[in-house]
Enzyme design. Structure first.
Site, mmCIF file in Angstrom:
data_model
loop_
_atom_site.group_PDB
_atom_site.id
_atom_site.type_symbol
_atom_site.label_atom_id
_atom_site.label_comp_id
_atom_site.label_asym_id
_atom_site.label_seq_id
_atom_site.Cartn_x
_atom_site.Cartn_y
_atom_site.Cartn_z
ATOM 1 N N CYS A 57 62.520 -76.141 30.987
ATOM 2 C CA CYS A 57 63.383 -76.678 31.795
ATOM 3 C C CYS A 57 64.188 -75.800 32.394
ATOM 4 O O CYS A 57 64.423 -74.506 32.002
ATOM 5 C CB CYS A 57 64.488 -77.733 31.365
ATOM 6 S SG CYS A 57 66.150 -77.424 30.550
ATOM 7 N N CYS A 76 66.968 -73.779 30.401
ATOM 8 C CA CYS A 76 66.608 -73.184 29.392
ATOM 9 C C CYS A 76 65.937 -71.772 30.242
ATOM 10 O O CYS A 76 66.631 -70.572 30.264
ATOM 11 C CB CYS A 76 65.270 -73.772 28.975
ATOM 12 S SG CYS A 76 65.581 -74.684 27.484
ATOM 13 N N ASP A 79 78.169 -73.819 38.986
ATOM 14 C CA ASP A 79 77.831 -74.426 39.800
ATOM 15 C C ASP A 79 76.782 -74.134 41.394
ATOM 16 O O ASP A 79 77.640 -73.877 42.418
ATOM 17 C CB ASP A 79 77.960 -76.415 40.020
ATOM 18 C CG ASP A 79 76.923 -76.821 40.498
ATOM 19 O OD1 ASP A 79 77.332 -78.275 38.929
ATOM 20 O OD2 ASP A 79 76.451 -76.771 41.548
ATOM 21 N N HIS A 102 67.924 -76.944 23.927
ATOM 22 C CA HIS A 102 67.194 -77.764 24.689
ATOM 23 C C HIS A 102 68.241 -78.781 24.308
ATOM 24 O O HIS A 102 67.753 -79.162 22.542
ATOM 25 C CB HIS A 102 65.928 -77.948 24.593
ATOM 26 C CG HIS A 102 66.171 -78.600 25.663
ATOM 27 N ND1 HIS A 102 65.909 -78.478 27.525
ATOM 28 C CD2 HIS A 102 65.130 -79.883 25.982
ATOM 29 C CE1 HIS A 102 65.693 -79.587 27.796
ATOM 30 N NE2 HIS A 102 65.495 -80.361 26.963
ATOM 31 N N ASN A 150 76.907 -85.990 32.808
ATOM 32 C CA ASN A 150 76.104 -87.380 32.901
ATOM 33 C C ASN A 150 74.833 -87.888 32.563
ATOM 34 O O ASN A 150 74.474 -86.303 31.813
ATOM 35 C CB ASN A 150 75.575 -87.250 35.140
ATOM 36 C CG ASN A 150 76.607 -87.259 35.363
ATOM 37 O OD1 ASN A 150 78.092 -87.630 35.427
ATOM 38 N ND2 ASN A 150 77.259 -86.139 36.809
ATOM 39 N N HIS A 167 68.976 -81.520 30.854
ATOM 40 C CA HIS A 167 69.211 -80.453 30.164
ATOM 41 C C HIS A 167 70.799 -80.662 30.131
ATOM 42 O O HIS A 167 71.821 -80.169 31.024
ATOM 43 C CB HIS A 167 68.549 -78.430 30.291
ATOM 44 C CG HIS A 167 69.379 -77.475 29.040
ATOM 45 N ND1 HIS A 167 68.540 -76.927 28.449
ATOM 46 C CD2 HIS A 167 70.806 -77.564 28.845
ATOM 47 C CE1 HIS A 167 69.428 -75.954 27.852
ATOM 48 N NE2 HIS A 167 69.921 -76.660 27.526
ATOM 49 N N HIS A 190 75.118 -80.504 29.805
ATOM 50 C CA HIS A 190 75.553 -79.901 30.437
ATOM 51 C C HIS A 190 76.861 -80.319 30.371
ATOM 52 O O HIS A 190 76.750 -81.714 31.032
ATOM 53 C CB HIS A 190 74.951 -79.439 31.742
ATOM 54 C CG HIS A 190 74.711 -80.162 32.674
ATOM 55 N ND1 HIS A 190 73.199 -80.772 33.003
ATOM 56 C CD2 HIS A 190 74.667 -80.387 33.853
ATOM 57 C CE1 HIS A 190 73.304 -81.460 33.160
ATOM 58 N NE2 HIS A 190 74.160 -81.557 34.393
ATOM 59 N N HIS A 222 79.798 -80.329 33.228
ATOM 60 C CA HIS A 222 80.802 -79.866 34.289
ATOM 61 C C HIS A 222 81.808 -79.590 34.115
ATOM 62 O O HIS A 222 82.966 -80.664 33.322
ATOM 63 C CB HIS A 222 80.539 -80.821 35.897
ATOM 64 C CG HIS A 222 79.435 -81.480 36.315
ATOM 65 N ND1 HIS A 222 78.769 -80.708 37.228
ATOM 66 C CD2 HIS A 222 78.732 -82.171 35.506
ATOM 67 C CE1 HIS A 222 77.744 -81.697 36.947
ATOM 68 N NE2 HIS A 222 77.276 -82.256 35.902
HETATM 69 P P1 5GP Z 1 73.769 -83.191 36.898
HETATM 70 O O1 5GP Z 1 73.239 -83.961 38.513
HETATM 71 O O2 5GP Z 1 72.198 -83.281 35.891
HETATM 72 O O3 5GP Z 1 74.955 -83.825 36.561
HETATM 73 O O4 5GP Z 1 74.230 -81.670 37.309
HETATM 74 C C1 5GP Z 1 73.110 -81.062 37.757
HETATM 75 C C2 5GP Z 1 73.854 -79.630 38.273
HETATM 76 O O5 5GP Z 1 73.272 -78.396 38.870
HETATM 77 C C3 5GP Z 1 74.546 -79.958 39.678
HETATM 78 O O6 5GP Z 1 75.607 -80.013 39.820
HETATM 79 C C4 5GP Z 1 73.864 -79.079 40.881
HETATM 80 O O7 5GP Z 1 74.531 -78.971 41.628
HETATM 81 C C5 5GP Z 1 73.314 -77.670 39.713
HETATM 82 N N1 5GP Z 1 72.392 -77.015 39.383
HETATM 83 C C6 5GP Z 1 71.113 -78.015 39.949
HETATM 84 N N2 5GP Z 1 69.878 -76.121 40.240
HETATM 85 C C7 5GP Z 1 70.407 -75.804 40.196
HETATM 86 C C8 5GP Z 1 70.261 -73.875 39.688
HETATM 87 O O8 5GP Z 1 69.543 -73.562 40.124
HETATM 88 N N3 5GP Z 1 71.805 -73.619 39.569
HETATM 89 C C9 5GP Z 1 72.638 -73.285 39.560
HETATM 90 N N4 5GP Z 1 73.881 -73.055 39.078
HETATM 91 N N5 5GP Z 1 73.410 -75.000 39.641
HETATM 92 C C10 5GP Z 1 72.028 -75.863 39.310
HETATM 93 ZN ZN ZN Z 2 66.350 -76.629 28.260
#
Ligand code: 5GP
Ligand code: ZN
Length: 111
Positions: free
Chosen positions: A2, A5, A28, A44, A84, A95, A97, A99
């Site tokens: 992913c 990962c 981010d 993961h 989330n 995956h 995470h 924030h």
């Molecule tokens: P989610 O919406 O799943 O809670 O948060 C995913 C976060 O990952 C989003 O805030 C998005 O901006 C961030 N994100 C997505 N792709 C990438 C990436 O390739 N690099 C970085 N640094 N952040 C990413």
């Molecule tokens: Zn992963």
């Protein structure tokens, strides 16, 4: 593998702010606050919904590192930690995470 990962493995570059054997913190790509850092376990796990007895130590490592990550990012006046989960939680990367948001007075609304 992913997306996160691949970032954890260094296959996709990221703006790292903290890394150890188990966890990685990076900025981010689309920040929603002056400071917007993502903290992930290197293993993961799809989301917080997959946390169990076996994976709980990875999550504990994240929360143990968070205060110093926040301090180093200059968040001396508070911050918010969000994760989330799934469709209704608007999770876009499957995956686990966390924030880490701050650097301004955040909205009182959380939805
Ligand atoms: P989610 O919406 O799943 O809670 O948060 C995913 C976060 O990952 C989003 O805030 C998005 O901006 C961030 N994100 C997505 N792709 C990438 C990436 O390739 N690099 C970085 N640094 N952040 C990413
Ligand atoms: Zn992963």
């Amino acid at each position: 593998m992913c997306l996160f990962c691949k970032i954890a493995a260094g296959e996709i570059p990221s703006d790292k702010v903290y890394e150890d054997e188990h966890i990685l913190a990076f900025r981010d790509i689309n920040p929603q606050a002056p400071v917007h850092i993502l903290v992930i376990p290197k293993i993961h796990l799809a989301s917080a919904d997959e946390i169990d007895e076996a994976s709980a130590p990875e999550v504990a490592r994240i929360f143990t590192a968070l205060p110093s990550i926040a301090r180093q990012a200059g968040l001396t006046n508070g911050y918010r930690i969000i994760t989330n989960v799934g469709e209704d939680g608007c999770q876009s990367v499957r995956h686990l995470h966390f924030h880490l948001l701050g650097g301004k007075k955040l909205s009182e609304k959380m939805d």
